[in-house]
Design a protein around this motif. Structure first.
Motif, PDB file in Angstrom:
ATOM      1  N   GLY A 196       0.823  -1.217   0.000  1.00 57.40           N
ATOM      2  CA  GLY A 196       0.000   0.000   0.000  1.00 57.40           C
ATOM      3  C   GLY A 196       0.850   1.256   0.000  1.00 57.40           C
ATOM      4  O   GLY A 196       0.553   2.218  -0.718  1.00 57.40           O
TER       5      GLY A 196
ATOM      6  N   THR B  48       0.653   3.609  -3.309  1.00 59.08           N
ATOM      7  CA  THR B  48       0.168   4.981  -3.118  1.00 59.08           C
ATOM      8  C   THR B  48       1.205   5.975  -3.632  1.00 59.08           C
ATOM      9  O   THR B  48       0.866   6.936  -4.326  1.00 59.08           O
ATOM     10  CB  THR B  48      -0.154   5.238  -1.635  1.00 59.08           C
ATOM     11  OG1 THR B  48      -1.140   4.301  -1.210  1.00 59.08           O
ATOM     12  CG2 THR B  48      -0.657   6.652  -1.421  1.00 59.08           C
TER      13      THR B  48
ATOM     14  N   TYR C 292       0.761   8.729  -6.643  1.00 60.64           N
ATOM     15  CA  TYR C 292       1.052  10.154  -6.484  1.00 60.64           C
ATOM     16  C   TYR C 292       2.106  10.606  -7.492  1.00 60.64           C
ATOM     17  O   TYR C 292       2.023  11.690  -8.052  1.00 60.64           O
ATOM     18  CB  TYR C 292       1.542  10.461  -5.072  1.00 60.64           C
ATOM     19  CG  TYR C 292       0.478  10.461  -4.008  1.00 60.64           C
ATOM     20  CD1 TYR C 292      -0.805  10.944  -4.258  1.00 60.64           C
ATOM     21  CD2 TYR C 292       0.753   9.991  -2.736  1.00 60.64           C
ATOM     22  CE1 TYR C 292      -1.777  10.954  -3.278  1.00 60.64           C
ATOM     23  CE2 TYR C 292      -0.217  10.001  -1.736  1.00 60.64           C
ATOM     24  CZ  TYR C 292      -1.474  10.484  -2.018  1.00 60.64           C
ATOM     25  OH  TYR C 292      -2.436  10.497  -1.042  1.00 60.64           O
TER      26      TYR C 292
ATOM     27  N   HIS D 282       3.310  11.896   1.829  1.00 65.87           N
ATOM     28  CA  HIS D 282       3.219  10.429   1.937  1.00 65.87           C
ATOM     29  C   HIS D 282       4.586   9.802   2.169  1.00 65.87           C
ATOM     30  O   HIS D 282       4.729   8.927   3.024  1.00 65.87           O
ATOM     31  CB  HIS D 282       2.570   9.855   0.676  1.00 65.87           C
ATOM     32  CG  HIS D 282       2.480   8.367   0.680  1.00 65.87           C
ATOM     33  ND1 HIS D 282       1.590   7.676   1.471  1.00 65.87           N
ATOM     34  CD2 HIS D 282       3.180   7.414  -0.006  1.00 65.87           C
ATOM     35  CE1 HIS D 282       1.741   6.375   1.272  1.00 65.87           C
ATOM     36  NE2 HIS D 282       2.696   6.197   0.386  1.00 65.87           N
TER      37      HIS D 282
END
Length: 197
Positions: free
Chosen positions: A25, A29, A33, A162
């Motif tokens: 994950g 992710t 992005y 992130h």
């Protein structure tokens, strides 16, 4: 059948699957992005390319004015050539690369501004419909450039957040994700503009 014997194996498998899903994950992710950033950078380049195309047409239109200052046209052409020679890899945007790109584009804006101010002395050129249309399109393109740069910065923020938050920062570094640079104002942009009549 004794399930207690298999319980450690089941717990171990659940933990491994959980850790795998969590790390996957984090990676996926960051990849998502990063793709958004690449798309936003493509839109920035498209906006600048539109401006460069319009500048070529504008210069050709202005060249038709026989008395027009050659130095001003040359400055615009040289600034445009310098700006188009700088390329930035969106997957590895460093603050230095973005500053060089920004500086070159600022040179184009400055030369273009001088060109448009100089045009004021040529009533025939100011009345030329092609020139007026190009001037309007340039103004519209400058707005598109601002919007594209703003959207690029908006795409960079969640990516940087992130990959820099703990514990994502540990795995992001292992997967090769690096912080991306934001567009900044060119040096001196904070100073008020001096207007002379």
């Amino acid at each position: 059948m004794d399930f207690k014997k298999f319980l450690p194996w089941i717990i171990g498998a659940v933990v491994i699957i959980g850790i795998y899903s969590w790390v996957k994950g984090i990676n996926n992710t960051a990849v998502g992005y990063e793709q958004t950033i690449n798309e936003a950078w493509g839109n920035v380049n498209t906006s600048y390319q539109r401006r460069n195309d319009l500048i070529g047409n504008l210069v050709n239109t202005v060249k038709g004015a026989a008395e027009f200052e050659k130095g001003t046209l040359t400055a615009v052409i040289e600034a445009r050539a310098k700006a188009t020679s700088i390329t930035v890899d969106p997957t590895n945007i460093s603050p230095e690369q973005l500053a060089a790109f920004n500086s070159a584009q600022s040179g184009v804006s400055s030369a273009l501004s001088r060109l448009l101010v100089t045009v004021e002395a040529y009533p025939d050129l100011k009345a030329n419909q092609n020139f007026l249309k190009l001037q309007d399109e340039l103004a519209s393109t400058e707005n598109q450039i601002l919007t594209s740069r703003t959207r690029f910065n908006e795409a960079v923020k969640p990516y940087n957040t992130h990959i820099k938050t703990f514990p994502n920062s540990i795995f992001a570094g292992l997967f090769g994700f690096k912080e991306k640079a934001y567009f900044q104002a060119v040096e001196g942009a904070e100073k008020p503009v001096e207007v002379k009549f």
